[in-house]
Design a protein around this motif. Sequence first.
Motif, PDB file in Angstrom:
ATOM      1  N   GLU A 115      28.271 -37.816  38.761  1.00 25.67           N
ATOM      2  CA  GLU A 115      27.410 -37.692  39.976  1.00 25.67           C
ATOM      3  C   GLU A 115      27.020 -39.036  40.430  1.00 25.67           C
ATOM      4  O   GLU A 115      26.833 -39.986  39.712  1.00 25.67           O
ATOM      5  N   TRP A 116      26.761 -39.267  41.719  1.00 25.24           N
ATOM      6  CA  TRP A 116      26.874 -40.266  42.260  1.00 25.24           C
ATOM      7  C   TRP A 116      25.270 -41.056  41.803  1.00 25.24           C
ATOM      8  O   TRP A 116      25.349 -42.109  41.731  1.00 25.24           O
ATOM      9  N   ASP A 117      24.420 -40.237  41.650  1.00 25.97           N
ATOM     10  CA  ASP A 117      23.130 -40.888  41.253  1.00 25.97           C
ATOM     11  C   ASP A 117      23.391 -41.629  39.908  1.00 25.97           C
ATOM     12  O   ASP A 117      22.862 -42.738  39.738  1.00 25.97           O
ATOM     13  N   LYS A 118      23.984 -40.902  38.935  1.00 30.50           N
ATOM     14  CA  LYS A 118      24.161 -41.307  37.613  1.00 30.50           C
ATOM     15  C   LYS A 118      25.127 -42.652  37.856  1.00 30.50           C
ATOM     16  O   LYS A 118      24.835 -43.791  37.257  1.00 30.50           O
ATOM     17  N   MET A 119      26.243 -42.648  38.555  1.00 35.41           N
ATOM     18  CA  MET A 119      27.124 -43.741  38.755  1.00 35.41           C
ATOM     19  C   MET A 119      26.162 -44.924  39.485  1.00 35.41           C
ATOM     20  O   MET A 119      26.417 -46.070  39.101  1.00 35.41           O
ATOM     21  N   LYS A 120      25.245 -44.865  40.387  1.00 41.51           N
ATOM     22  CA  LYS A 120      24.490 -45.693  41.020  1.00 41.51           C
ATOM     23  C   LYS A 120      23.854 -46.410  39.941  1.00 41.51           C
ATOM     24  O   LYS A 120      23.517 -47.614  39.880  1.00 41.51           O
ATOM     25  N   GLU A 121      22.902 -45.549  39.153  1.00 46.41           N
ATOM     26  CA  GLU A 121      22.194 -46.089  38.078  1.00 46.41           C
ATOM     27  C   GLU A 121      22.958 -46.926  37.153  1.00 46.41           C
ATOM     28  O   GLU A 121      22.426 -48.128  36.866  1.00 46.41           O
ATOM     29  N   ILE A 122      24.269 -46.596  36.771  1.00 41.16           N
ATOM     30  CA  ILE A 122      24.915 -47.616  35.948  1.00 41.16           C
ATOM     31  C   ILE A 122      25.377 -48.823  36.598  1.00 41.16           C
ATOM     32  O   ILE A 122      25.298 -49.718  36.053  1.00 41.16           O
ATOM     33  N   LEU A 123      25.667 -48.726  37.743  1.00 40.38           N
ATOM     34  CA  LEU A 123      26.250 -49.832  38.504  1.00 40.38           C
ATOM     35  C   LEU A 123      25.033 -50.800  38.847  1.00 40.38           C
ATOM     36  O   LEU A 123      25.177 -52.144  38.990  1.00 40.38           O
ATOM     37  N   THR A 124      23.880 -50.503  38.955  1.00 42.45           N
ATOM     38  CA  THR A 124      22.724 -51.380  39.383  1.00 42.45           C
ATOM     39  C   THR A 124      21.886 -51.678  38.099  1.00 42.45           C
ATOM     40  O   THR A 124      21.295 -52.531  38.340  1.00 42.45           O
ATOM     41  N   THR A 125      22.244 -51.311  36.907  1.00 38.41           N
ATOM     42  CA  THR A 125      21.145 -51.698  35.918  1.00 38.41           C
ATOM     43  C   THR A 125      22.038 -52.149  34.745  1.00 38.41           C
ATOM     44  O   THR A 125      21.554 -52.863  33.808  1.00 38.41           O
ATOM     45  N   THR A 126      23.428 -52.507  34.731  1.00 34.41           N
ATOM     46  CA  THR A 126      24.303 -52.966  33.633  1.00 34.41           C
ATOM     47  C   THR A 126      24.038 -54.604  33.637  1.00 34.41           C
ATOM     48  O   THR A 126      24.140 -55.160  34.937  1.00 34.41           O
ATOM     49  N   GLU A 127      23.476 -55.077  32.597  1.00 36.38           N
ATOM     50  CA  GLU A 127      23.145 -56.537  32.690  1.00 36.38           C
ATOM     51  C   GLU A 127      24.181 -57.320  32.724  1.00 36.38           C
ATOM     52  O   GLU A 127      25.424 -57.146  32.389  1.00 36.38           O
ATOM     53  N   ASN A 128      23.845 -58.231  33.622  1.00 37.58           N
ATOM     54  CA  ASN A 128      25.056 -59.447  33.861  1.00 37.58           C
ATOM     55  C   ASN A 128      26.123 -58.912  34.894  1.00 37.58           C
ATOM     56  O   ASN A 128      26.795 -59.802  35.604  1.00 37.58           O
ATOM     57  N   TYR A 129      26.122 -57.607  35.231  1.00 36.07           N
ATOM     58  CA  TYR A 129      27.160 -56.902  36.149  1.00 36.07           C
ATOM     59  C   TYR A 129      26.682 -56.339  37.170  1.00 36.07           C
ATOM     60  O   TYR A 129      27.246 -55.503  37.750  1.00 36.07           O
ATOM     61  N   GLU A 135      27.187 -53.750  47.717  1.00 36.85           N
ATOM     62  CA  GLU A 135      28.176 -53.521  46.782  1.00 36.85           C
ATOM     63  C   GLU A 135      28.248 -52.063  46.561  1.00 36.85           C
ATOM     64  O   GLU A 135      29.384 -51.505  46.501  1.00 36.85           O
ATOM     65  N   CYS A 136      27.024 -51.523  46.129  1.00 40.88           N
ATOM     66  CA  CYS A 136      27.083 -50.087  45.674  1.00 40.88           C
ATOM     67  C   CYS A 136      27.526 -49.075  47.047  1.00 40.88           C
ATOM     68  O   CYS A 136      28.124 -48.513  46.880  1.00 40.88           O
ATOM     69  N   GLU A 137      27.040 -49.775  48.021  1.00 41.27           N
ATOM     70  CA  GLU A 137      27.423 -48.970  49.465  1.00 41.27           C
ATOM     71  C   GLU A 137      28.911 -48.887  49.696  1.00 41.27           C
ATOM     72  O   GLU A 137      29.577 -47.940  50.009  1.00 41.27           O
ATOM     73  N   GLN A 138      29.589 -49.987  49.207  1.00 42.36           N
ATOM     74  CA  GLN A 138      31.090 -50.194  49.486  1.00 42.36           C
ATOM     75  C   GLN A 138      31.629 -49.365  48.625  1.00 42.36           C
ATOM     76  O   GLN A 138      32.612 -48.619  48.889  1.00 42.36           O
ATOM     77  N   PHE A 139      31.431 -49.292  47.426  1.00 46.94           N
ATOM     78  CA  PHE A 139      31.790 -48.563  46.144  1.00 46.94           C
ATOM     79  C   PHE A 139      31.493 -47.140  46.595  1.00 46.94           C
ATOM     80  O   PHE A 139      32.613 -46.230  46.250  1.00 46.94           O
ATOM     81  N   GLN A 140      30.498 -46.750  46.968  1.00 45.85           N
ATOM     82  CA  GLN A 140      30.300 -45.436  47.443  1.00 45.85           C
ATOM     83  C   GLN A 140      31.266 -45.001  48.494  1.00 45.85           C
ATOM     84  O   GLN A 140      31.694 -43.939  48.460  1.00 45.85           O
ATOM     85  N   ARG A 141      31.331 -45.584  49.654  1.00 46.90           N
ATOM     86  CA  ARG A 141      32.425 -45.405  50.736  1.00 46.90           C
ATOM     87  C   ARG A 141      33.795 -44.801  50.246  1.00 46.90           C
ATOM     88  O   ARG A 141      34.226 -44.096  50.585  1.00 46.90           O
ATOM     89  N   VAL A 142      34.144 -45.496  48.971  1.00 44.24           N
ATOM     90  CA  VAL A 142      35.491 -45.569  48.744  1.00 44.24           C
ATOM     91  C   VAL A 142      35.626 -44.518  47.520  1.00 44.24           C
ATOM     92  O   VAL A 142      36.582 -43.749  47.470  1.00 44.24           O
ATOM     93  N   ALA A 143      34.654 -44.357  46.644  1.00 42.86           N
ATOM     94  CA  ALA A 143      34.755 -43.574  45.294  1.00 42.86           C
ATOM     95  C   ALA A 143      34.087 -42.333  45.322  1.00 42.86           C
ATOM     96  O   ALA A 143      34.671 -41.432  44.768  1.00 42.86           O
ATOM     97  N   MET A 144      33.183 -42.140  46.422  1.00 43.90           N
ATOM     98  CA  MET A 144      32.601 -40.853  46.180  1.00 43.90           C
ATOM     99  C   MET A 144      33.144 -39.862  47.155  1.00 43.90           C
ATOM    100  O   MET A 144      33.390 -40.016  48.291  1.00 43.90           O
ATOM    101  N   ASP A 145      33.246 -38.705  46.754  1.00 40.13           N
ATOM    102  CA  ASP A 145      33.728 -37.620  47.541  1.00 40.13           C
ATOM    103  C   ASP A 145      32.429 -37.116  48.526  1.00 40.13           C
ATOM    104  O   ASP A 145      31.437 -36.876  47.753  1.00 40.13           O
ATOM    105  N   MET A 146      32.474 -37.209  49.708  1.00 37.89           N
ATOM    106  CA  MET A 146      31.241 -36.711  50.534  1.00 37.89           C
ATOM    107  C   MET A 146      30.758 -35.296  50.530  1.00 37.89           C
ATOM    108  O   MET A 146      29.762 -35.238  50.586  1.00 37.89           O
TER     109      MET A 146
END
Length: 166
Positions: A115-129, A135-146
């Motif tokens: 799910e996008w919400d879970k993916m975004k949480e992982i992307l924005t809270t991973t330490e050092n990365y 960047e989340c918006e760009q990833f979302q445009r490419v990776a998420m099924d609208m």
Amino acid sequence: MTSQQQKEEQEWTNVTEKRIQAAFRLFDKENKGVVNQEEVPYIMRYLSVYPSEPALIKEIQTEMQNDEPTAFVTYAKLKNVMLRLMKTREWDPDPEDVLLQAFRTLDKENKGYIEWDKMKEILTTTENYAFREKECEQFQRVAMDMDSGNVYYEDYVALIAANENN
């Protein structure tokens, strides 16, 4: 190096310089020959170079700066660093099987998507990365099924692989 090898290397350099220039122009909207240093990671990813955040900050962006650090990077500096990085393939993307395994590790219920919400949480809270909002918006445009709001990771990895092969 044989003359054939020299010819192949020169051809690779010419093609790669054109790719770098095209990527640079996407961000040099005013045609001043400079981009904001915050845009450099996007240019690098566009060119399939994926350094770690610490390497990007401590090594790569430092190398791209002029003698005095500024908020901008010139085309010449970016081109020289990118040619080297692309030639050494030091920061190439992980192979498909590694990416799929990483997504499957996150997909504990084996649904084939995250799910996008879970993916975004992982992307924005991973330490050092952690991804920034842009960047989340760009990833979302490419990776998420609208339609569903999910990241179907097998489709996403296939898309990455197809882009890498082109």
